[in-house]
Scaffold this motif. Sequence first.
Motif, PDB file in Angstrom:
ATOM      1  N   LYS A  42       0.841  -1.203   0.000  1.00 44.91           N
ATOM      2  CA  LYS A  42       0.000   0.000   0.000  1.00 44.91           C
ATOM      3  C   LYS A  42       0.871   1.245   0.000  1.00 44.91           C
ATOM      4  N   THR A  43       0.496   2.212  -0.796  1.00 40.11           N
ATOM      5  CA  THR A  43       1.227   3.486  -0.819  1.00 40.11           C
ATOM      6  C   THR A  43       0.690   4.440   0.233  1.00 40.11           C
ATOM      7  N   ILE A  44      -0.589   4.318   0.540  1.00 40.23           N
ATOM      8  CA  ILE A  44      -1.191   5.166   1.576  1.00 40.23           C
ATOM      9  C   ILE A  44      -1.732   4.226   2.637  1.00 40.23           C
ATOM     10  N   LEU A  45      -1.355   4.466   3.869  1.00 32.95           N
ATOM     11  CA  LEU A  45      -1.727   3.577   4.974  1.00 32.95           C
ATOM     12  C   LEU A  45      -2.517   4.366   6.004  1.00 32.95           C
ATOM     13  N   THR A  46      -3.630   3.791   6.374  1.00 33.80           N
ATOM     14  CA  THR A  46      -4.487   4.448   7.362  1.00 33.80           C
ATOM     15  C   THR A  46      -4.027   4.084   8.776  1.00 33.80           C
ATOM     16  N   ASP A  47      -4.545   4.844   9.755  1.00 30.77           N
ATOM     17  CA  ASP A  47      -4.215   4.553  11.161  1.00 30.77           C
ATOM     18  C   ASP A  47      -4.711   3.176  11.567  1.00 30.77           C
ATOM     19  N   ASP A  48      -5.897   2.809  11.096  1.00 33.13           N
ATOM     20  CA  ASP A  48      -6.438   1.509  11.472  1.00 33.13           C
ATOM     21  C   ASP A  48      -5.561   0.365  10.946  1.00 33.13           C
ATOM     22  N   ALA A  49      -5.049   0.507   9.707  1.00 34.24           N
ATOM     23  CA  ALA A  49      -4.196  -0.536   9.142  1.00 34.24           C
ATOM     24  C   ALA A  49      -2.875  -0.651   9.921  1.00 34.24           C
ATOM     25  N   LEU A  50      -2.323   0.518  10.343  1.00 37.23           N
ATOM     26  CA  LEU A  50      -1.077   0.502  11.114  1.00 37.23           C
ATOM     27  C   LEU A  50      -1.289  -0.140  12.476  1.00 37.23           C
ATOM     28  N   ILE A  51      -2.446   0.178  13.100  1.00 33.86           N
ATOM     29  CA  ILE A  51      -2.741  -0.393  14.406  1.00 33.86           C
ATOM     30  C   ILE A  51      -2.951  -1.903  14.288  1.00 33.86           C
ATOM     31  N   ALA A  52      -3.653  -2.337  13.213  1.00 30.23           N
ATOM     32  CA  ALA A  52      -3.886  -3.763  13.012  1.00 30.23           C
ATOM     33  C   ALA A  52      -2.558  -4.505  12.817  1.00 30.23           C
TER      34      ALA A  52
END
Length: 404
Positions: free
Chosen positions: A379-389
Motif C-alpha cells: 500500500k502506498t497510503i496507509l491508514t491509522d487503522d491498518a497501522l494499528i492492526a
Amino acid sequence: MLKKNLVYIIIGTLTFALILFLEYNKKEEINWFPSYVTHHKIPFGTKVLSDIIQTKFKSIQEVERPPFEFLKNNSDTTSTYLFVNNSVSFGDDELADLLEWTAKGNTLFIASSNFEDSLLDTLGLATESLFGDEGLAHEFQHKLVNPNLALKRNFSYEKSYSTMYFSALDTLNSIVVGEVSNASDENNDFEIHPSIIKQDFGAGTLILSTFPIAFTNYFILKDENSAYTAGLLSYLDWEQPLYIDTYYKSGKKFYTSPMYIFLNTKELKWAYYLILIGVLLYVIFEGKRKQRAIPVVNPLVNQSLAFTRTIADMYFEKGERSAIANHKIAYFLEEIRTNFYLNTETQNEEFYKNLAARSHHSFEEIEALFNLINSVKNKTILTDDALIALNSSLEKFKAKAHGK
C-alpha cells in the motif's frame, strides 16, 4: 541478651587472666641443649669448667677463630690447645696444621663424641658406640686408670642411652687414660672399653676423649664428679699457656637476634606476649576497614525508549505511516532471523511451516500474518487503522511465540 553476653565476656576475661597467671608462674624448663659454650650456665654449658681453669692455669686465652688462622701467629710458644664439643671436625688442611703444631712440642686435647676419619686413621684409632640395657635410665661407669690419681671409684653418667669408646688402638704408641663400662646393678656381664687415650706425636702430645660431657656443668656439679674432671686436667701442664677453643661449639657464644633479649628475660617475654595479644584483639574488634560514607549516585536513565518514542512521534506527526510500518516489519523479520534462525528472504509455504513449528503457531496463523504484512508493504497510503492492526498482529505473534 545483653546481660548474657556480659557474663560470657567476664568468664572469658577471667579464664584468660588465669591462664596468663599460671603460665607466668610456671617453673622454667631446663635447657638440656649441648652447647659447650664457656659462659653458658645451662647443664651442658662449660661455665664451671671455665671457672676452674681460671684458678689453675697461669695464662689462658679463648680462641674465637679457626685453628689454622690462629696458629699462624701463635705457633712458637709451647702451649696446650683444648677443644670440647659434641663433635669436632677440622678438615684435612686444618688438621694437618694442628698436627704439625702438636709435633713441635705442644699438647692437643680434644674431647668429642665424634672424630673425623682422617684423624683416626692418622693415629691408628677407631671408635664405636657402647649401649646400655636400660635405655635412658642406664648409668655408664667412667673411670680414670692412672693409679697416681688415687681415683679408684667409678663416676656414673645416666643422661644417655649410648656412649662412644675406642674400639681399635695403636698399642705401641697409645696409653689408655680412661675407661667406660655399661655395668649396672642388675647386669654383671658388662663391657669395659677405653674412652680416653694419650699418644705422643712428634715432640708433642695428643689426648683424645670420647666423653666431652665430663667438662660440662651438669657432670662436674653432680655428686663428686669434679674429681674425674680434675683428673683429666691434671694431664695438662698448668705452667704452659692454655688456648681454649670457642669457635667449634654447638651453641652460640653471642646471640645476634634482638628477640633473644626479650625471650630470655621472663618479664620482657610476657610483655612481648601481651603486646601480641593486644594487637590480635585490636585486629579482631577494631581492625575492620573504616571509610567515609559512600554518596548515593543515581544510575543513568536508559533513554533508548524515550528516544524511540520521540522518533515515532516525529514520523506519526508527519503522517509517514508507511515508513513506520516498514520499520516495524524490518525489525520483526530481524527478530525471526535472530530468535528462530530462519532465512526471511524467501517467504514460501516451507518457510511458514518452519516458523509455525518454532513459534507455537499454526500454519494458517503464520500465513495470515504474512499476508497482512505483504498487503501493508504494497500500500502506498496507509491508514491509522491498518497501522494499528499490523502492530497488534506483530505483538500477538511475539507474545505467543515466547509463551506469554
